[in-house]
Write a protein that holds these residues in place. Structure first.
Motif, short mmCIF file in Angstrom:
data_model
loop_
_atom_site.label_atom_id
_atom_site.label_comp_id
_atom_site.label_asym_id
_atom_site.label_seq_id
_atom_site.Cartn_x
_atom_site.Cartn_y
_atom_site.Cartn_z
N MET A 1 46.39 14.87 51.05
CA MET A 1 47.43 14.80 52.06
C MET A 1 48.63 15.63 51.62
N GLY A 2 49.59 15.80 52.50
CA GLY A 2 50.72 16.67 52.25
C GLY A 2 51.65 16.19 51.15
N LYS A 3 52.33 17.14 50.54
CA LYS A 3 53.27 16.85 49.46
C LYS A 3 54.50 17.72 49.64
N THR A 4 55.66 17.19 49.26
CA THR A 4 56.90 17.94 49.28
C THR A 4 57.26 18.34 47.86
N TYR A 5 57.75 19.56 47.71
CA TYR A 5 58.07 20.11 46.38
C TYR A 5 59.56 20.38 46.27
N CYS A 81 48.16 30.37 54.19
CA CYS A 81 46.91 29.61 54.32
C CYS A 81 45.92 30.12 53.29
N ALA A 82 45.15 29.21 52.72
CA ALA A 82 44.05 29.60 51.83
C ALA A 82 42.85 29.93 52.70
N PHE A 83 42.50 31.22 52.76
CA PHE A 83 41.31 31.63 53.49
C PHE A 83 40.10 31.71 52.56
N SER A 84 40.34 31.52 51.26
CA SER A 84 39.26 31.44 50.28
C SER A 84 39.68 30.39 49.25
N GLY A 85 38.72 29.90 48.48
CA GLY A 85 39.02 28.88 47.48
C GLY A 85 39.31 27.54 48.11
N PRO A 86 39.94 26.63 47.34
CA PRO A 86 40.25 25.30 47.85
C PRO A 86 41.18 25.38 49.06
N PRO A 87 41.00 24.48 50.04
CA PRO A 87 41.84 24.52 51.24
C PRO A 87 43.29 24.15 50.91
N ASN A 88 44.22 24.88 51.50
CA ASN A 88 45.63 24.61 51.27
C ASN A 88 46.46 25.38 52.30
N TYR A 140 42.17 21.74 55.75
CA TYR A 140 40.73 21.55 55.86
C TYR A 140 40.10 22.31 57.02
N ALA A 141 40.86 22.56 58.09
CA ALA A 141 40.30 23.24 59.26
C ALA A 141 40.50 24.76 59.24
N VAL A 142 41.16 25.28 58.21
CA VAL A 142 41.35 26.74 58.11
C VAL A 142 40.02 27.36 57.69
N PRO A 143 39.55 28.37 58.40
CA PRO A 143 38.23 28.94 58.08
C PRO A 143 38.22 29.69 56.76
N LEU A 144 37.05 29.78 56.17
CA LEU A 144 36.85 30.62 54.99
C LEU A 144 36.65 32.05 55.47
N MET A 145 37.45 32.97 54.93
CA MET A 145 37.34 34.38 55.30
C MET A 145 37.48 35.21 54.03
N THR A 146 36.95 36.40 54.06
CA THR A 146 36.98 37.27 52.89
C THR A 146 37.99 38.39 53.10
N TYR A 147 38.88 38.55 52.14
CA TYR A 147 39.84 39.66 52.15
C TYR A 147 39.14 40.91 51.65
N GLN A 148 39.20 41.98 52.43
CA GLN A 148 38.58 43.24 52.02
C GLN A 148 39.60 44.20 51.43
N ALA A 149 40.66 44.48 52.18
CA ALA A 149 41.67 45.43 51.72
C ALA A 149 42.82 45.44 52.72
N ASP A 150 43.97 45.96 52.30
CA ASP A 150 45.05 46.22 53.23
C ASP A 150 44.65 47.40 54.10
N ARG A 151 45.05 47.38 55.35
CA ARG A 151 44.85 48.55 56.21
C ARG A 151 45.84 49.63 55.78
N ASP A 152 45.44 50.88 55.88
CA ASP A 152 46.33 51.98 55.51
C ASP A 152 47.02 52.60 56.73
N LEU A 153 46.79 52.05 57.92
CA LEU A 153 47.30 52.64 59.15
C LEU A 153 48.83 52.66 59.21
N HIS A 154 49.47 51.59 58.78
CA HIS A 154 50.93 51.52 58.85
C HIS A 154 51.55 52.60 57.99
N GLY A 155 51.11 52.72 56.76
CA GLY A 155 51.64 53.75 55.87
C GLY A 155 51.37 55.15 56.39
#
Length: 196
Positions: A1-5, A81-88, A140-155
């Motif tokens: 459950m949630g925690k305050t820091y 959001c944690a899209f990989s690893g433990p949910p957070n 817990y409901a955030v999906p697992l997704m894989t980070y590939q790379a930053d897009r270079d379009l903006h630069g």
């Protein structure tokens, strides 16, 4: 459950700094004003400055809602959001301000982002946020997704701009000098980029 820091340090800081993207949320004071939610990416454009202060680089874009809302009332929430690893999910609720190129703090703050070349992204402000409430929740409901790379379009798009042409670009955008609700946005013309 949630925690305050009490502060941003240890495991919490490690988590925040490891995420390839985060979200910002701001709103005007008017009850019928437009709420803004923005994704932020590009590794190296976010920094934890101390246990209660974070900052990120505000790059060229087609609007300036966050800047306008911060200039009016300073309220901001950042979320990771944690899209990989433990949910957070981590949220930092606080007060923010845009630091513009003509601010005496600009050069020193910019040094806190050594891993990114701001000249290719049309850097227009550094958003400084002082945390007032720091919380996490399960994610817990955030999906697992894989980070590939930053897009270079903006630069690639904004590397060809200089201070003058970038100001002209912003002047041609409907919601940069003023927000969707008519609040003052980015001051134009942009102050020149200070020498490093």
């Amino acid at each position: 459950m949630g925690k305050t820091y009490e502060r941003i340090d240890g495991r919490l800081r490690t988590f925040i700094e490891a995420q390839p993207m985060f979200f910002t949320a701001t709103a005007p004071l008017a009850g019928d004003g437009t709420i803004n939610l923005s994704p932020k990416g590009l590794r190296g454009s976010f920094a934890v400055l101390d246990e209660h202060t974070v900052a990120y680089l505000d790059f060229a874009g087609s609007n300036a809602e966050t800047v306008a809302h911060l200039r009016e009332n300073g309220r901001i929430t950042l979320m990771w959001c944690a899209f990989s690893g433990p949910p957070n999910i981590v949220r930092v609720h606080g007060r923010g301000e845009p630091v513009f190129r003509d601010d005496p703090r600009w050069t020193q703050l910019l040094r806190r982002f050594p891993d990114i070349d701001p000249s290719v992204h049309g850097l227009r402000a550094i958003i400084l946020v002082r945390a007032e409430l720091i919380r996490d929740t399960c994610g817990y409901a955030v999906p697992l997704m894989t980070y590939q790379a930053d897009r270079d379009l903006h630069g690639r798009r904004f590397a060809r701009e200089d201070d003058t042409s970038l100001s002209a670009y912003f002047a041609g955008k409907e919601h940069v000098a003023a927000s969707i609700d008519g609040l003052p946005g980015l001051p134009l013309p942009l102050p020149h980029t200070p020498a490093a």
